[in-house]
Design a protein around this motif. Structure first.
Motif, PDB file in Angstrom:
ATOM      1  N   TYR A  87     -12.570  10.940   0.015  1.00  0.00           N
ATOM      2  CA  TYR A  87     -11.959  10.193   0.891  1.00  0.00           C
ATOM      3  C   TYR A  87     -12.875   8.981   0.778  1.00  0.00           C
ATOM      4  N   SER A  88     -14.097   8.992   0.634  1.00  0.00           N
ATOM      5  CA  SER A  88     -15.101   7.901   0.543  1.00  0.00           C
ATOM      6  C   SER A  88     -14.519   6.944  -0.737  1.00  0.00           C
ATOM      7  N   THR A  89     -14.091   7.573  -1.861  1.00  0.00           N
ATOM      8  CA  THR A  89     -13.740   6.703  -3.009  1.00  0.00           C
ATOM      9  C   THR A  89     -12.309   6.121  -2.530  1.00  0.00           C
ATOM     10  N   TYR A  90     -11.342   6.897  -1.698  1.00  0.00           N
ATOM     11  CA  TYR A  90     -10.253   5.947  -1.474  1.00  0.00           C
ATOM     12  C   TYR A  90     -10.484   5.066  -0.327  1.00  0.00           C
ATOM     13  N   ALA A  91     -11.094   5.378   0.733  1.00  0.00           N
ATOM     14  CA  ALA A  91     -11.442   4.646   1.986  1.00  0.00           C
ATOM     15  C   ALA A  91     -12.325   3.315   1.343  1.00  0.00           C
ATOM     16  N   LEU A  92     -13.113   3.512   0.597  1.00  0.00           N
ATOM     17  CA  LEU A  92     -13.989   2.418   0.119  1.00  0.00           C
ATOM     18  C   LEU A  92     -13.299   1.404  -0.731  1.00  0.00           C
ATOM     19  N   THR A  93     -12.458   1.875  -1.619  1.00  0.00           N
ATOM     20  CA  THR A  93     -11.400   1.105  -2.468  1.00  0.00           C
ATOM     21  C   THR A  93     -10.723   0.440  -1.544  1.00  0.00           C
ATOM     22  N   LEU A  94     -10.085   1.121  -0.527  1.00  0.00           N
ATOM     23  CA  LEU A  94      -9.299   0.185   0.411  1.00  0.00           C
ATOM     24  C   LEU A  94     -10.083  -1.062   1.207  1.00  0.00           C
ATOM     25  N   LYS A  95     -11.197  -0.837   1.496  1.00  0.00           N
ATOM     26  CA  LYS A  95     -12.018  -1.870   2.122  1.00  0.00           C
ATOM     27  C   LYS A  95     -12.567  -2.689   1.165  1.00  0.00           C
ATOM     28  N   VAL A  96     -12.540  -2.586  -0.055  1.00  0.00           N
ATOM     29  CA  VAL A  96     -12.959  -3.562  -1.004  1.00  0.00           C
ATOM     30  C   VAL A  96     -11.605  -4.455  -1.723  1.00  0.00           C
ATOM     31  N   ILE A  97     -10.734  -3.933  -1.697  1.00  0.00           N
ATOM     32  CA  ILE A  97      -9.215  -4.507  -2.191  1.00  0.00           C
ATOM     33  C   ILE A  97      -8.428  -5.118  -1.076  1.00  0.00           C
ATOM     34  N   LEU A  98      -8.494  -4.611   0.187  1.00  0.00           N
ATOM     35  CA  LEU A  98      -7.400  -5.013   1.268  1.00  0.00           C
ATOM     36  C   LEU A  98      -8.366  -5.553   2.384  1.00  0.00           C
ATOM     37  N   ASP A  99      -9.790  -5.548   2.291  1.00  0.00           N
ATOM     38  CA  ASP A  99     -10.671  -5.661   3.643  1.00  0.00           C
ATOM     39  C   ASP A  99     -10.066  -5.084   4.521  1.00  0.00           C
ATOM     40  N   THR A 100      -9.816  -3.643   4.706  1.00  0.00           N
ATOM     41  CA  THR A 100      -9.718  -3.098   5.811  1.00  0.00           C
ATOM     42  C   THR A 100     -11.001  -3.000   6.760  1.00  0.00           C
TER      43      THR A 100
END
Length: 137
Positions: A87-100
């Motif tokens: 989930y860290s991989t998923y959530a941090l990827t979203l943070k980087v790409i979509l600035d969540t």
């Protein structure tokens, strides 16, 4: 192999029920607020089935570890670690790409650790109490 498949089926059911409840009742509004038009208007059932199939195989292998001598606590810890890292991989990827937001990222990471730990522990408990298995605690 039979024990692993039975474990995987139980993991899939437990994880899907708990995760779908979490998504629909808790986190969906957060995603809608943050992602808005970036969210798909319809669910892709093939992608959802692929995710649940693959992800629960990981919980089964790394968390439940059918046939191992780990106790329920050890299975919960390993399941939780699997959830934390994935989930860290998923959530941090979203943070980087979509600035969540950090709130969304951290809640996803915490949820991944909790749901995978619970799934591994509940599956272990179910297997231990099934008359047809000799699963160690």
């Amino acid at each position: 192999m039979k024990r692993w498949l039975l474990s995987w089926l139980i993991v899939m059911i437990v994880f899907a029920v708990v995760d779908i409840a979490w998504i629909t009742m808790v986190v969906l509004p957060m995603y809608e607020d943050e992602l808005g038009s970036a969210m798909s208007e319809s669910l892709d059932p093939v992608a959802a089935l692929a995710f649940y199939t693959i992800f629960t195989a990981g919980i089964t292998h790394y968390g439940v570890a059918p046939g191992s001598d780990r106790g329920m606590g050890g299975r919960a810890v390993r399941g939780g670690l699997y959830g934390f890292f994935t989930y860290s991989t998923y959530a941090l990827t979203l943070k980087v790409i979509l600035d969540t937001s950090w709130a969304l990222a951290l809640s996803d990471i915490a949820w991944g650790a909790v749901v995978c730990a619970l799934t591994a522990a509940i599956t272990s408990l179910i297997l231990r109490n099934l008359p047809s298995t000799t699963e160690a605690e």
